[in-house]
Structure formats: structure tokens, C-alpha cells
Design a protein around this motif. Sequence first.
Motif, mmCIF file in Angstrom:
data_model
loop_
_atom_site.group_PDB
_atom_site.id
_atom_site.type_symbol
_atom_site.label_atom_id
_atom_site.label_comp_id
_atom_site.label_asym_id
_atom_site.label_seq_id
_atom_site.Cartn_x
_atom_site.Cartn_y
_atom_site.Cartn_z
ATOM 1 N N HIS A 81 9.511 6.237 -2.786
ATOM 2 C CA HIS A 81 8.163 6.851 -2.209
ATOM 3 C C HIS A 81 7.393 5.818 -1.803
ATOM 4 O O HIS A 81 7.262 4.763 -2.727
ATOM 5 C CB HIS A 81 7.768 7.613 -3.345
ATOM 6 C CG HIS A 81 8.080 8.831 -3.736
ATOM 7 N ND1 HIS A 81 7.612 9.639 -4.701
ATOM 8 C CD2 HIS A 81 9.485 9.251 -3.671
ATOM 9 C CE1 HIS A 81 8.300 10.928 -4.873
ATOM 10 N NE2 HIS A 81 9.691 10.802 -4.174
ATOM 11 N N PRO A 83 3.639 5.327 -1.640
ATOM 12 C CA PRO A 83 2.508 6.392 -1.962
ATOM 13 C C PRO A 83 0.982 5.327 -1.271
ATOM 14 O O PRO A 83 0.624 4.411 -1.779
ATOM 15 C CB PRO A 83 2.264 6.434 -3.509
ATOM 16 C CG PRO A 83 2.830 4.931 -4.108
ATOM 17 C CD PRO A 83 4.007 4.451 -3.024
ATOM 18 N N ALA A 84 0.281 5.931 -0.396
ATOM 19 C CA ALA A 84 -0.593 5.183 0.348
ATOM 20 C C ALA A 84 -1.767 4.546 -0.558
ATOM 21 O O ALA A 84 -2.225 3.706 -0.624
ATOM 22 C CB ALA A 84 -1.289 5.981 1.525
ATOM 23 N N LEU A 111 7.016 8.981 2.973
ATOM 24 C CA LEU A 111 5.656 8.594 3.090
ATOM 25 C C LEU A 111 4.659 9.696 2.647
ATOM 26 O O LEU A 111 4.753 10.674 3.006
ATOM 27 C CB LEU A 111 5.517 7.949 4.420
ATOM 28 C CG LEU A 111 6.296 7.279 5.238
ATOM 29 C CD1 LEU A 111 5.631 6.867 6.499
ATOM 30 C CD2 LEU A 111 6.646 5.921 4.422
ATOM 31 N N LEU A 112 3.579 9.150 1.705
ATOM 32 C CA LEU A 112 2.812 10.151 1.140
ATOM 33 C C LEU A 112 1.621 9.569 0.652
ATOM 34 O O LEU A 112 1.551 8.476 0.464
ATOM 35 C CB LEU A 112 3.389 10.886 -0.223
ATOM 36 C CG LEU A 112 3.961 10.441 -1.479
ATOM 37 C CD1 LEU A 112 4.317 11.350 -2.517
ATOM 38 C CD2 LEU A 112 4.949 9.427 -1.213
ATOM 39 N N GLY A 113 0.545 10.507 0.599
ATOM 40 C CA GLY A 113 -0.632 10.086 0.136
ATOM 41 C C GLY A 113 -0.775 9.532 -1.275
ATOM 42 O O GLY A 113 -1.293 8.515 -1.738
ATOM 43 N N SER A 125 -4.049 7.728 3.177
ATOM 44 C CA SER A 125 -3.135 8.757 3.774
ATOM 45 C C SER A 125 -1.766 8.072 4.385
ATOM 46 O O SER A 125 -1.816 6.987 4.623
ATOM 47 C CB SER A 125 -3.691 9.813 4.891
ATOM 48 O OG SER A 125 -4.015 9.021 6.096
ATOM 49 N N SER A 126 -0.727 9.004 4.330
ATOM 50 C CA SER A 126 0.357 8.382 4.967
ATOM 51 C C SER A 126 0.188 8.231 6.564
ATOM 52 O O SER A 126 0.723 7.260 7.101
ATOM 53 C CB SER A 126 1.555 9.429 4.878
ATOM 54 O OG SER A 126 1.242 10.523 5.337
ATOM 55 N N MET A 129 -0.853 4.706 7.018
ATOM 56 C CA MET A 129 0.407 3.728 6.728
ATOM 57 C C MET A 129 1.009 3.682 8.058
ATOM 58 O O MET A 129 1.766 2.630 8.606
ATOM 59 C CB MET A 129 1.093 4.094 5.616
ATOM 60 C CG MET A 129 0.402 4.079 4.109
ATOM 61 S SD MET A 129 1.825 3.982 2.704
ATOM 62 C CE MET A 129 2.437 5.720 2.956
ATOM 63 N N ILE A 145 8.346 12.839 5.307
ATOM 64 C CA ILE A 145 6.895 13.179 4.942
ATOM 65 C C ILE A 145 6.710 14.241 4.109
ATOM 66 O O ILE A 145 7.766 15.030 3.954
ATOM 67 C CB ILE A 145 6.039 13.182 6.329
ATOM 68 C CG1 ILE A 145 6.518 14.503 7.122
ATOM 69 C CG2 ILE A 145 6.145 12.104 7.232
ATOM 70 C CD1 ILE A 145 5.854 14.943 8.434
ATOM 71 N N LYS A 171 1.832 14.147 12.602
ATOM 72 C CA LYS A 171 3.109 13.637 12.388
ATOM 73 C C LYS A 171 4.294 14.170 13.389
ATOM 74 O O LYS A 171 5.278 13.453 13.624
ATOM 75 C CB LYS A 171 3.581 13.818 10.901
ATOM 76 C CG LYS A 171 2.546 13.129 10.033
ATOM 77 C CD LYS A 171 2.456 13.532 8.495
ATOM 78 C CE LYS A 171 1.452 13.002 7.707
ATOM 79 N NZ LYS A 171 1.501 13.723 6.378
#
Length: 306
Positions: A81, A83-84, A111-113, A125-126, A129, A145, A171
Amino acid sequence: MAWLNFADKSGAETPEPLLSDMIDGWSIEVMPRTSAKIDNFRAILPQGTRVYIAHIDGTPIEDMVATAGRLHAEGFAVMPHIPARSISSRHVLEDWLKRYQGEADVKQALLLGGGVTTPAGEFDSSIQMIETGLFDKMGFTRLHIAGHPEGNKDIDRDGSNRLVDQALLWKQDFSTRTDAKMAIATQFAFDAKSVTAWADRIQAAGVTIPIHVGIAGPTKLQTLIKFAISCGVGPSLKVLQKRAMDLSKLLVPYEPTEVVAGLSEHKAANPHSLIEQLHVFPLGGINAATEWMRKHGSIEAMAAVA
């Protein structure tokens, strides 16, 4: 596709899809502390299984990279993971990616918040990134995602899904510009209909990214309800609450049989559905989850276990 025949009320045989139609090719999620309890993943996972490594806020990057390195050495596709909201700067993001690649040969990432309310730095947020271009620049071959079949109240507090849908379409557009393969990994759910309705809806909106549906591995019902409340699943929580009212089921450990069967039926009836495979959250333990998946998987999947 393999089939079983079951007699309907009239006595005629009706084909039903096997659970293994959905189970083959599953992935699983671990954490550094839970993976440390497993002596050898090759003894319980099919060869080449994709293993996500959850990054809980506060987990040292050294522990994440060490876990990734161990899993890679044991022959698994590793997907940590990213995480942004836990990353303080672009420099830190770049450092993480370099360490994952240099020390663990990682080329995949989710990719995740992230679950942190207040961002540690410039990323919220992703998407932010992704916009750095670092994942493409550093040659990541697969990017997943997050998907939210039952909405995400951290983003859309009014329950409209408007912002979540906008982000997903952004996305989708990015997927046409990156060389990396993409997929949507969803939060775990217990209601197949809410997942399949969401999958149909986003596909109609123009999304073509495959979906890997999150399911919970076997565990105590009380544990499951606790996780469901903390993760904000909606229709799925109602399914669990209804189960809890049935005294015959209250003391029996939850198993994902019904939701997997519902997904398998949907996939059989809709071969062009975005739903591609399952992603397992081992809420009742890694061994319990992998044993259930092996039990209900195909002979070929079971034979692939090293």
C-alpha cells in the motif's frame, strides 16, 4: 467454465457456477506483524499469489520493505500500500519507491488516500501521487487503486458518490496514458448485489479497469461486525446484523460462501463484467483465510501450492 447441477423445485437440473470460478487467481492482504507469524508463505499460498502489504499509519517503512523483501524472496508478487496522507513529501514518496525497488524488487503498488484524517504533508489523495509521475518514471508495471462499492463517506459525506465517481473517471483516463496495468481493489463487502450493481454502474459510466472484489476471510461474526462498522460498509453491515439475529448462525464463524456464490453467478451471467477476481482480507487470520480459499478453489489452484 466449470458447472455443478442442482435440482430446482420442479425437479429439473439447473446449472450453477462453482465457487472456484471466482476463487482462482485470488490475492491476499497482510501486515508486517501478521506476516511475521507465518513461518513459510509457500506452505499456504499458491505459487505466485499477489500479496498486498497494508501500510497502517505509524508502521516504519523499514518494516514494510523488509516484509516485501521476504515475500519476494519466497516467490510472491508483492504489492505494498502507498497511502497518500501518510507521506510527508514528494521526496519521501520517491525514497519509499526506491527502497521498495532496490531492496525488494517491488514493481507493483496499491495507491490510496489512506485512513488518516489530517495529511502528513502535501498529498491528500492517490491522484496527487499519480500526478508526480514517479510511478511511471520508476517503471512500475502494475498500479491498483481503491474502489468503494458502498461509497466512501470520508470523501462524499452526503452519500452522493459524486466526488468518488469523479476521481474514478480521472483514474480511468490515466489508465489510457500509463504503461502500467491497472485494477480496482475494493473494500471488503458481504452483499454481492451491492458490489455487482456498483460494477455495472461504473462500467456504464465508461470505466474499463478490471475489479478485484474484496471479501473477508472466515472469522467470528462479532469481529466482522466490528471491522464493518470501523470501515463504514453500509448494505453489507445490514447483512451481518441480520445474520446476528439468527441464533443458529450467531455462534458459527462467518465464511464468505454466499457473497462469493453471488459474484460467481453474476460473472457467469455477465461474462463482460469488470469483476475479474477476489482479494482476501484475512480478518480471522491468514491461515484460516488461505485454508478456506484452498478448500473451495479448483484442483489446479490447490496443486499450485508450493
